[in-house]
Motif scaffolding. Structure first.
Motif, PDB file in Angstrom:
ATOM      1  N   UNK A  29      -8.233  -3.763  -7.779  1.00  0.00           N
ATOM      2  CA  UNK A  29      -8.950  -2.885  -6.872  1.00  0.00           C
ATOM      3  C   UNK A  29     -10.177  -3.608  -6.335  1.00  0.00           C
ATOM      4  N   UNK A  30     -10.265  -3.672  -5.009  1.00  0.00           N
ATOM      5  CA  UNK A  30     -11.385  -4.310  -4.326  1.00  0.00           C
ATOM      6  C   UNK A  30     -11.933  -3.352  -3.291  1.00  0.00           C
ATOM      7  N   UNK A  31     -13.223  -3.069  -3.370  1.00  0.00           N
ATOM      8  CA  UNK A  31     -13.869  -2.118  -2.448  1.00  0.00           C
ATOM      9  C   UNK A  31     -13.133  -0.780  -2.432  1.00  0.00           C
ATOM     10  N   UNK A  32     -12.659  -0.372  -3.596  1.00  0.00           N
ATOM     11  CA  UNK A  32     -12.015   0.921  -3.737  1.00  0.00           C
ATOM     12  C   UNK A  32     -10.575   0.981  -3.302  1.00  0.00           C
ATOM     13  N   UNK A  33      -9.992  -0.144  -2.848  1.00  0.00           N
ATOM     14  CA  UNK A  33      -8.598  -0.178  -2.409  1.00  0.00           C
ATOM     15  C   UNK A  33      -7.769  -0.925  -3.448  1.00  0.00           C
ATOM     16  N   UNK A  34      -6.737  -0.270  -3.970  1.00  0.00           N
ATOM     17  CA  UNK A  34      -5.901  -0.851  -5.017  1.00  0.00           C
ATOM     18  C   UNK A  34      -4.634  -1.454  -4.411  1.00  0.00           C
ATOM     19  N   UNK A  35      -4.360  -2.721  -4.775  1.00  0.00           N
ATOM     20  CA  UNK A  35      -3.162  -3.404  -4.309  1.00  0.00           C
ATOM     21  C   UNK A  35      -2.520  -4.164  -5.454  1.00  0.00           C
ATOM     22  N   UNK A  36      -1.191  -4.288  -5.387  1.00  0.00           N
ATOM     23  CA  UNK A  36      -0.500  -5.113  -6.372  1.00  0.00           C
ATOM     24  C   UNK A  36      -0.998  -6.550  -6.266  1.00  0.00           C
ATOM     25  N   UNK A  37      -1.147  -7.191  -7.410  1.00  0.00           N
ATOM     26  CA  UNK A  37      -1.538  -8.602  -7.394  1.00  0.00           C
ATOM     27  C   UNK A  37      -0.439  -9.468  -6.796  1.00  0.00           C
ATOM     28  N   UNK A  38       0.815  -9.078  -7.020  1.00  0.00           N
ATOM     29  CA  UNK A  38       1.943  -9.806  -6.449  1.00  0.00           C
ATOM     30  C   UNK A  38       2.535  -8.982  -5.314  1.00  0.00           C
ATOM     31  N   UNK A  39       2.489  -9.512  -4.111  1.00  0.00           N
ATOM     32  CA  UNK A  39       3.070  -8.826  -2.965  1.00  0.00           C
ATOM     33  C   UNK A  39       2.075  -8.076  -2.110  1.00  0.00           C
ATOM     34  N   UNK A  40       0.933  -7.733  -2.687  1.00  0.00           N
ATOM     35  CA  UNK A  40      -0.175  -7.142  -1.934  1.00  0.00           C
ATOM     36  C   UNK A  40       0.115  -5.734  -1.407  1.00  0.00           C
ATOM     37  N   UNK A  41       1.151  -5.054  -1.945  1.00  0.00           N
ATOM     38  CA  UNK A  41       1.417  -3.683  -1.513  1.00  0.00           C
ATOM     39  C   UNK A  41       0.302  -2.769  -2.001  1.00  0.00           C
TER      40      UNK A  41
END
Length: 388
Positions: free
Chosen positions: A300-312
């Motif tokens: 989670x960066x700046x409140x936005x959560x994304x998969x580490x692999x694939x960036x979904x």
């Protein structure tokens, strides 16, 4: 049980419209009466609260939420469930569906066991209304932040076992209607009073229409993780936009769907066929950092959560009051309509509109007080004020 309270001088949002300078009285957890000022003065109520011209809304019902405050519904114990429901109650959610991820049969059964046990005792914060199974019968092509290791075709014997052992606990199940056996599974869901939902799907327009003919009535996070619209093959998105039998969810956080996309969805579906959800994960309410979603690493960066692999996108860190404010401020949806999308529509979809979801005499006193800037001031669940 809660005592008697009268809130006056508020903008009371009811199914019949907004009452300026209105009042609402509840006692022992039930709404007793609603009216316009100054008629409340002779009601003899011991406790009176001045809303100071703020908004009085029904509590929000979030039908798609995976967790919050560092905990996930997939594995949370009683303490973790209390933390999740306390966090979301502090942001206006009074009713919640514990939403799973794609996982093994044993893990999903474990969710039902823990949620069923939790629901059998008094719940101190947001009321868990049941379970939303998101998966595991989804499309690998549109898996998003779901674990592909556990994606399988629909298994009717699983459903029959779950329905027999945990009657009434599963409220919604999301699957890909194009998968083998999905149409029969959708009929099975409807037979057991469970809302069949499409999502994480590569279904064509025709396949969604066929699924709706068999009982499909819901679409998770519209536009996200589904076959996109094309003018010659409208896809899942086209079917969801145009089929009035399907109620669509939307995540209004500014990351999952552009405001113009929400405007399009609202225009196509109308207010009464849209449900506001958070799709919140464990990181909601937590600082930036590394987290886990269904066994998949998330950052989670700046409140936005994304998969580490694939960036979904990996769920969201949204809460319901923020979603309502986004609808009003960024999309231009009137407060009264945003309220319906956050409260009465989900209550109707879950079959509990006779109990909650609107401010009406005889219904549970699930009530929110907001100021003019739509900042949450107070939350009552069953007439009991929740302290954040």
């Amino acid at each position: 049980m809660s005592g008697q309270l009268l809130i006056h001088n508020g903008r009371i949002v009811t199914p019949n419209g907004m009452i300026e300078k209105g009042w609402i009285r509840f006692n022992d957890g039930i709404i007793e009466e609603i009216g316009s000022s100054p008629a409340h003065e002779d009601r003899g109520t011991a406790h009176v609260l001045d809303a100071q011209g703020g908004w009085v809304l029904p509590g929000f019902i979030d039908v798609h939420v995976h967790g919050g405050a560092g905990h996930d519904f997939m594995d949370a114990d009683v303490e973790g469930l209390n933390e999740i429901t306390r966090f979301h109650a502090a942001h206006g959610t009074t009713g919640i569906l514990a939403t799973s991820l794609t996982a093994s049969r044993d893990d999903l059964t474990g969710v039902l066991e823990r949620i069923s046990s939790y629901m059998s005792a008094p719940m101190p914060y947001a009321q868990v209304l049941g379970v939303h199974f998101e998966g595991p019968f989804i499309s690998e092509k549109w898996k998003g932040a779901q674990n592909p290791a556990h994606i399988v075709p629909p298994q009717l014997d699983w459903l029959e076992d779950w329905a027999a052992r945990f009657p009434g606990i599963i409220k919604i199940q999301t699957l890909a209607p194009e998968t083998d056996g999905a149409l029969d599974y959708i009929e099975g869901l409807a037979r057991h009073g469970i809302v069949p939902s499409c999502g994480h799907t590569d279904a064509t327009y025709e396949q969604i229409t066929a699924a709706a003919d068999r009982g499909l009535r819901h679409a998770v996070h519209a536009f996200n993780a589904m076959k996109i619209f094309h003018h010659r093959e409208p896809g899942t998105v086209g079917a969801v936009l145009t089929d009035d039998r399907i109620i669509a969810e939307v995540i209004a956080d500014g990351h999952h769907v552009h405001p113009a996309g929400i405007k399009l969805l609202h225009s196509a579906k109308g207010t009464d066929n849209l449900i506001l959800v958070t799709d919140a994960m464990a990181a909601a309410g937590m600082p930036d950092g590394d987290y886990n979603l269904g066994g998949l690493p998330v950052r989670m960066t700046c409140g936005v959560a994304r998969l580490k692999e694939g960036d979904s996108l990996a769920g969201s860190t949204l809460n319901m009051i923020s979603a309502v404010r986004f609808l009003v401020r960024e999309v231009g949806v009137p407060v009264e309509q945003a309220s319906r999308m956050a409260s009465s529509n989900p209550a109707r979809q879950l079959g509990i509109a006779h109990q909650t979801g609107t401010l009406e005499a005889g219904k549970r006193a699930d009530i929110l007080l907001l100021n003019d800037a739509l900042e949450l001031q107070k939350v009552w669940i069953g007439g009991r004020e929740i302290q954040s």
